[in-house]
Design a protein around this motif. Structure first.
Motif, PDB file in Angstrom:
ATOM      1  N   THR A 150      56.266  31.144  11.102  1.00  0.00           N
ATOM      2  CA  THR A 150      55.879  29.777  10.755  1.00  0.00           C
ATOM      3  C   THR A 150      55.568  29.005  12.024  1.00  0.00           C
ATOM      4  N   LEU A 151      54.464  28.308  12.001  1.00  0.00           N
ATOM      5  CA  LEU A 151      54.084  27.401  13.091  1.00  0.00           C
ATOM      6  C   LEU A 151      54.055  26.003  12.472  1.00  0.00           C
ATOM      7  N   TYR A 152      54.892  25.104  12.965  1.00  0.00           N
ATOM      8  CA  TYR A 152      55.014  23.798  12.321  1.00  0.00           C
ATOM      9  C   TYR A 152      55.184  22.691  13.342  1.00  0.00           C
ATOM     10  N   ASP A 153      55.110  21.475  12.868  1.00  0.00           N
ATOM     11  CA  ASP A 153      55.246  20.262  13.668  1.00  0.00           C
ATOM     12  C   ASP A 153      54.247  20.225  14.824  1.00  0.00           C
ATOM     13  N   PRO A 154      52.944  20.461  14.543  1.00  0.00           N
ATOM     14  CA  PRO A 154      51.964  20.390  15.632  1.00  0.00           C
ATOM     15  C   PRO A 154      51.708  18.936  16.022  1.00  0.00           C
ATOM     16  N   ARG A 155      51.549  18.706  17.311  1.00  0.00           N
ATOM     17  CA  ARG A 155      51.225  17.370  17.782  1.00  0.00           C
ATOM     18  C   ARG A 155      50.388  17.463  19.050  1.00  0.00           C
ATOM     19  N   GLU A 156      49.532  16.498  19.194  1.00  0.00           N
ATOM     20  CA  GLU A 156      48.673  16.428  20.374  1.00  0.00           C
ATOM     21  C   GLU A 156      49.462  15.802  21.510  1.00  0.00           C
ATOM     22  N   ARG A 200      41.836  19.616  24.055  1.00  0.00           N
ATOM     23  CA  ARG A 200      42.905  18.974  23.298  1.00  0.00           C
ATOM     24  C   ARG A 200      44.155  19.823  23.516  1.00  0.00           C
ATOM     25  N   SER A 201      45.157  19.280  24.181  1.00  0.00           N
ATOM     26  CA  SER A 201      46.395  20.013  24.449  1.00  0.00           C
ATOM     27  C   SER A 201      47.405  19.696  23.353  1.00  0.00           C
ATOM     28  N   CYS A 202      48.083  20.739  22.888  1.00  0.00           N
ATOM     29  CA  CYS A 202      48.961  20.596  21.732  1.00  0.00           C
ATOM     30  C   CYS A 202      50.301  21.287  21.972  1.00  0.00           C
ATOM     31  N   ARG A 203      51.276  20.865  21.185  1.00  0.00           N
ATOM     32  CA  ARG A 203      52.588  21.504  21.198  1.00  0.00           C
ATOM     33  C   ARG A 203      53.053  21.639  19.757  1.00  0.00           C
ATOM     34  N   ALA A 204      53.723  22.736  19.454  1.00  0.00           N
ATOM     35  CA  ALA A 204      54.257  22.963  18.103  1.00  0.00           C
ATOM     36  C   ALA A 204      55.540  23.773  18.227  1.00  0.00           C
ATOM     37  N   GLN A 205      56.241  23.895  17.133  1.00  0.00           N
ATOM     38  CA  GLN A 205      57.432  24.733  17.057  1.00  0.00           C
ATOM     39  C   GLN A 205      57.070  25.975  16.250  1.00  0.00           C
ATOM     40  N   ALA A 206      57.727  27.076  16.558  1.00  0.00           N
ATOM     41  CA  ALA A 206      57.448  28.317  15.838  1.00  0.00           C
ATOM     42  C   ALA A 206      58.749  29.034  15.513  1.00  0.00           C
ATOM     43  N   GLU A 237      50.974  26.172  33.494  1.00  0.00           N
ATOM     44  CA  GLU A 237      49.552  26.279  33.788  1.00  0.00           C
ATOM     45  C   GLU A 237      48.651  25.989  32.594  1.00  0.00           C
ATOM     46  N   ILE A 238      49.191  26.020  31.395  1.00  0.00           N
ATOM     47  CA  ILE A 238      48.379  25.686  30.232  1.00  0.00           C
ATOM     48  C   ILE A 238      48.558  24.220  29.826  1.00  0.00           C
ATOM     49  N   LEU A 239      49.556  23.551  30.415  1.00  0.00           N
ATOM     50  CA  LEU A 239      49.793  22.135  30.128  1.00  0.00           C
ATOM     51  C   LEU A 239      48.751  21.262  30.816  1.00  0.00           C
ATOM     52  N   PRO A 240      48.482  20.092  30.265  1.00  0.00           N
ATOM     53  CA  PRO A 240      47.505  19.196  30.903  1.00  0.00           C
ATOM     54  C   PRO A 240      48.029  18.683  32.229  1.00  0.00           C
ATOM     55  N   ARG A 241      47.122  18.347  33.088  1.00  0.00           N
ATOM     56  CA  ARG A 241      47.501  17.818  34.413  1.00  0.00           C
ATOM     57  C   ARG A 241      47.195  16.357  34.518  1.00  0.00           C
ATOM     58  N   ARG A 276      63.704  30.409  17.319  1.00  0.00           N
ATOM     59  CA  ARG A 276      62.837  29.237  17.207  1.00  0.00           C
ATOM     60  C   ARG A 276      62.395  28.887  18.628  1.00  0.00           C
ATOM     61  N   VAL A 277      61.093  28.808  18.844  1.00  0.00           N
ATOM     62  CA  VAL A 277      60.555  28.579  20.182  1.00  0.00           C
ATOM     63  C   VAL A 277      59.501  27.475  20.153  1.00  0.00           C
ATOM     64  N   SER A 278      59.214  26.938  21.338  1.00  0.00           N
ATOM     65  CA  SER A 278      58.130  25.967  21.495  1.00  0.00           C
ATOM     66  C   SER A 278      56.864  26.704  21.890  1.00  0.00           C
ATOM     67  N   VAL A 279      55.754  26.244  21.342  1.00  0.00           N
ATOM     68  CA  VAL A 279      54.447  26.826  21.629  1.00  0.00           C
ATOM     69  C   VAL A 279      53.566  25.722  22.190  1.00  0.00           C
ATOM     70  N   VAL A 280      52.905  26.001  23.293  1.00  0.00           N
ATOM     71  CA  VAL A 280      51.928  25.087  23.860  1.00  0.00           C
ATOM     72  C   VAL A 280      50.576  25.764  23.702  1.00  0.00           C
ATOM     73  N   TYR A 281      49.595  25.023  23.238  1.00  0.00           N
ATOM     74  CA  TYR A 281      48.264  25.609  23.093  1.00  0.00           C
ATOM     75  C   TYR A 281      47.202  24.546  23.312  1.00  0.00           C
ATOM     76  N   TRP A 282      46.012  24.996  23.631  1.00  0.00           N
ATOM     77  CA  TRP A 282      44.893  24.074  23.758  1.00  0.00           C
ATOM     78  C   TRP A 282      43.749  24.512  22.868  1.00  0.00           C
TER      79      TRP A 282
END
Length: 153
Positions: free
Chosen positions: A77-83, A97-103, A149-153, A110-116
């Protein structure tokens, strides 16, 4: 005879060079941005919670785990996505668009996911691209340290 044909072909090609260099088209010869060289409006790509974007993160994670690590772990499950950041395009960069969600992983963690989500990163520069990093599962340290390195600067 062959030499005459070859010289004639070269002459024809050389006569076309000025015509090709003057054919600038609608945006002054800038064909990079798919009929929007000026990029007048903001990027209207998918948002962080788009089901196709989230499915792509899950699919790519499963492919990577299967191909390289063979752990059998997948994102259930990938949930609680937010920009967390948005940078619109400029002449030098693509929109991102940089995003973070829980998986919830199949191993119970349960882990945090960062994606763009980036513009013009799909096949042959059309569409959008998605890349991700999961905290604690960046085995090759591609986005080390800690997915920074995938997080916004």
């Amino acid at each position: 005879m062959f030499r005459v044909i070859r010289l004639a072909a070269i002459a024809v090609l050389l006569s076309l060079v000025p015509a090709l260099s003057q054919a600038e088209g609608q945006h002054g010869g800038n064909f990079t941005f798919h009929d929007d060289a000026e990029r007048d409006g903001g990027w209207s790509g998918p948002d962080c919670g788009n089901p196709k974007v989230m499915a792509r993160v899950q699919k790519r994670f499963a492919q990577t785990e299967r191909a390289y690590w063979n752990t059998g772990v997948r994102i259930d499950t990938l949930y609680d996505p937010r920009e967390i950041a948005y940078r619109d395009w400029t002449p030098l960069i693509t929109a991102i668009r940089s995003c973070r969600a829980q998986a919830d992983l199949s191993d119970g963690r349960r882990v945090s996911v960062v994606y763009w989500v980036r513009s013009e990163q799909g096949f042959a520069g059309h569409g959008y691209g998605v890349d991700y990093c999961i905290y604690g599962r960046d085995w090759p340290y591609a986005y080390a340290p800690g997915c920074r390195e995938i997080l916004p600067r």
